[in-house]
Design an enzyme around this catalytic site. Structure first.
Site, short mmCIF file in Angstrom:
data_model
loop_
_atom_site.label_atom_id
_atom_site.label_comp_id
_atom_site.label_asym_id
_atom_site.label_seq_id
_atom_site.Cartn_x
_atom_site.Cartn_y
_atom_site.Cartn_z
N HIS A 42 -10.66 -5.11 10.18
CA HIS A 42 -11.23 -4.85 8.86
C HIS A 42 -12.53 -4.06 8.91
O HIS A 42 -13.27 -4.03 7.94
CB HIS A 42 -11.50 -6.19 8.13
CG HIS A 42 -10.29 -6.79 7.49
ND1 HIS A 42 -9.12 -6.98 8.17
CD2 HIS A 42 -10.06 -7.22 6.23
CE1 HIS A 42 -8.22 -7.54 7.36
NE2 HIS A 42 -8.78 -7.68 6.17
N GLU A 57 0.82 -1.22 0.00
CA GLU A 57 0.00 0.00 0.00
C GLU A 57 0.85 1.27 0.00
O GLU A 57 0.55 2.23 -0.71
CB GLU A 57 -0.96 0.00 1.20
CG GLU A 57 -2.11 -1.01 1.07
CD GLU A 57 -1.72 -2.45 1.36
OE1 GLU A 57 -0.58 -2.67 1.83
OE2 GLU A 57 -2.54 -3.35 1.12
#
Lengths: 367, 324
Positions: free
Chosen positions: B128, B60
């Site tokens: 998450h 990322e």
């Protein structure tokens, strides 16, 4: 028994300039050599004056001097095209000067003045000059490694024949972002030269404390990236390595890794008491000072005389004194401009609302 | 007008802008053959090829750093980060690179970058199921957009790609299959920095964004029907820069305000919004500003626990009733 890891690992440092062929190496001209010497001297004098200004509290924050490493920036940048892109880390004065950025604007940036190259917004660690394709001084270690890869992608995509030089230190190779950047550059075959300035220390950590290997070029192997090591105290050695690397990139063969073995003569920053290295080591490296070493080369090859070299030094000193005077006399940024430039396209919901109200309710005609 | 899902609207904006502007590229994890974790980019690599729809390694920070560099080199990258939770790995590049360069380098260049990412939950467990829009919205130099409807998703994404500044574009996983009318006109932008009054009302203002807009609208219906309370519902759409004038004007009429979000109560986006509004609208307020937010607990996996923790229309109704 030498404690200097460099002696152990390279073994093949050129011992005598007489060994160099009479013809100048790497296709260099005498004028290019004189220019490289001039740039190294400029950087040295700039840094000396920056240190002095720091001691006088005219420069604040962190100041990282490039003294001792001049051959890396100068040799590498001289080997690139003028419009090739450059990104560097926070010890960035050398890149700016090697690329020909305005010396006075660089000094004024250190002084935090409006006339600074970034109008006093960036400071010592964040010099940049977009029109000369010098894209900064980046002070989060390793952050500019994928940025350089991304710029290289843009060059490839837009079919511009330009290469990116991305400078970082040995310390950056321990950071994940280094590996992410190299991985992508290799995966997509991008025209970027990664130049690792291995100066044996990541701030106060020795190479042995921060890396399982002492040769940073080994780390390029896992990405199938060709790599060379060069003598970072020898501007010709750096020039040759980066010339080879840039040609490789420009011909579409993908990224290239250059490791320059170098040393900073001063501490990490001005606040560094240098407890982690001994004075004897520093003394031995100072004997390899790239400036007199290249000066000797120029004299031996009758490119410059001793007097001419002395004149280069005098002129650089005068230039830097003038830069300090300029910076000192320059205006501070106007506090009313502090918010200028946060956005390229500032959007002000308050003003937008006023505009909407005016549009919906036009002012009545004068009676 | 055409009825589209939120997912189709996002994809439509990407596609239209890629057709219009050759400089626009997409990059992200599993966005090509897989079609994207939420199937947003499905079909785009087939249409535009792998140079413009780039499959990336799972990296990322590298993705966003690379996109910053691509933007500096003259492209218009749209980087997809699979979820906002993974965006944490890229925070340095978002905050220290993308958001800083224009200002720090004295305005010499800007970073026309869009980071698309996704908030949401659904038994995904604590790592998450988070919302971080408040973190991004706290950073000068970023623009933060969080659309609730398909029309806004499309129009705001077009505006974001064309904007010269870095824009964090946060979608919501629970909105992807929702449907709405989207204007047919190609390239019609929704301006960044403008809130929308989605439902007019007289008694109380509900400020919301993203999925919470749907919850606020539902709460408004319940309150109208059961309590005879008329709610004005505002969709912020952009979280930075924030359209305070629209909120201030509404509170000037309703004199009561509930700030509705999925963010954590402590330090969440709603907290700073509330602070600013009590400063701007203090004289107009007849009651303390109420806030509906996530309790300060990591969102657990178990459905039974998740159900009681996720803020929804019932919490909004309760908050309004407590104020009356």
């Amino acid at each position: 028994m030498p404690t200097n890891p460099k002696t152990n690992r390279t073994g093949s440092r050129p011992t005598s300039r007489r060994a160099v062929a009479r013809q100048l190496p790497h296709g260099l001209t005498a004028q290019q050599c004189r220019e490289m010497y001039h740039k190294m001297v400029q950087i040295r004098h700039f840094e000396d004056h920056a240190a002095e200004a720091y001691a006088q509290a005219k420069v604040g924050g962190f100041l990282h001097l490039y003294i001792g490493e001049e051959a890396v920036a100068v040799g590498a940048i001289a080997a690139a095209r003028e419009d090739d892109h450059i990104l560097g880390h926070y010890r960035d004065h050398g890149y700016a000067l090697a690329r020909g950025c305005d010396v006075q604007a660089c000094m004024a940036e250190l002084f935090g003045r409006e006339t600074g190259i970034c109008h006093g917004r960036g400071g010592s660690m964040h010099l940049a000059d977009a029109k000369r394709h010098f894209w900064g001084g980046h002070a989060i270690v390793g952050s500019h490694i994928p940025i350089g890869a991304g710029m290289a992608y843009a060059m490839q995509y837009l079919e511009e024949p330009l290469v990116v030089l991305d400078f970082f230190g040995d310390g950056a190779t321990g950071n994940g972002i280094f590996h992410e950047g190299l991985n992508m550059a290799a995966l997509w075959n991008l025209p970027v030269v990664f130049i690792c300035e291995n100066n044996l220390y990541g701030m106060g950590a020795t190479l042995a404390e921060e890396s399982p290997v002492s040769d940073m070029m080994i780390k390029a192997e896992g990405y199938t990236m060709p790599a060379v090591q060069c003598d970072g105290m020898d501007v010709l050695s750096v020039y040759g390595a980066v010339q080879q690397a840039a040609e490789h990139c420009r011909s579409g063969k993908g990224p290239f890794f250059v490791e320059a073995l170098t040393y900073r003569f001063r501490g990490h920053s001005m606040a560094d008491p240098e407890l982690y290295r001994d004075k004897e080591e520093v003394r031995r490296w100072r004997e390899l000072d790239p400036i007199p070493r290249f000066g000797d080369f120029l004299v031996q090859h009758r490119i410059s005389s001793q007097q001419e070299l002395a004149q280069v030094n005098e002129e650089a000193e005068a230039e830097m004194l003038e830069a300090v005077r300029f910076a000192d006399a320059s205006p501070w940024p106007d506090p009313s401009t502090a918010a200028r430039g946060v956005y390229a396209n500032p959007i002000d919901p308050e003003a937008a609302q006023e505009a909407l109200t005016l549009a919906a309710d036009p002012a009545p005609a004068a009676s | 007008m055409a009825e589209l899902t939120y997912r189709e609207a996002v994809r439509g904006a990407l596609r239209e802008e890629m057709l219009r502007d050759q400089r626009v590229i997409l990059m992200g994890e599993s966005i090509t053959g897989y079609g994207g974790s939420y199937a947003v980019t499905k079909g785009l690599v087939e249409e535009f090829g792998p140079k413009r729809v780039m499959e990336t390694p799972i990296a990322e920070a590298g993705i966003v750093g690379f996109a910053v560099g691509a933007a500096m080199g003259g492209l218009r990258p749209v980087a997809e980060l699979m979820t906002v939770n993974f965006a944490l790995l890229a925070l340095d590049q978002i905050v220290n690179s993308a958001a800083k360069f224009h200002y720090m380098f004295g305005g010499q260049w800007s970073v026309p970058l869009v980071v698309r990412t996704v908030s949401g939950f659904g038994q995904l467990g604590p790592t998450h199921s988070q919302t971080f829009e408040g973190w991004f919205a706290s950073v000068p130099g970023l623009k933060v957009v969080m659309p609730a409807t398909p029309a806004d998703a499309k129009g705001l994404l077009l505006a974001a790609i064309r904007d010269p500044d870095p824009v964090i574009f946060i979608e919501h996983s629970l909105l992807y299959s929702t449907k709405g009318q989207v204007p047919d006109d190609d390239g019609l932008e929704v301006p960044i920095g403008r809130a929308a009054v989605v439902r007019e009302g007289d008694d109380i203002t509900l400020v919301s964004y993203s999925r919470m807009l749907l919850q606020a609208l539902h709460a408004a219906e319940v309150l109208e029907r059961e309590d005879g309370v008329s709610c004005e519902v505002i969709d912020l759409r952009t979280l930075r820069p924030l359209d305070y004038p629209t909120m201030v004007r509404s509170v000037g009429r309703t004199h009561r305000l509930v700030v509705c979000g999925e963010d954590w109560r402590t330090g969440g986006f709603g907290a700073s919004l509330l602070s600013e509004l009590q400063d701007r609208s203090f004289d107009d307020l007849d009651a303390p500003i109420a806030r509906v937010a996530m309790r300060d607990i990591p969102l657990p996996y178990s459905r039974r626990l998740e159900q009681v923790l996720i803020p929804g229309s019932q919490q909004i109704v309760d908050a309004v009733r407590r104020m009356s």
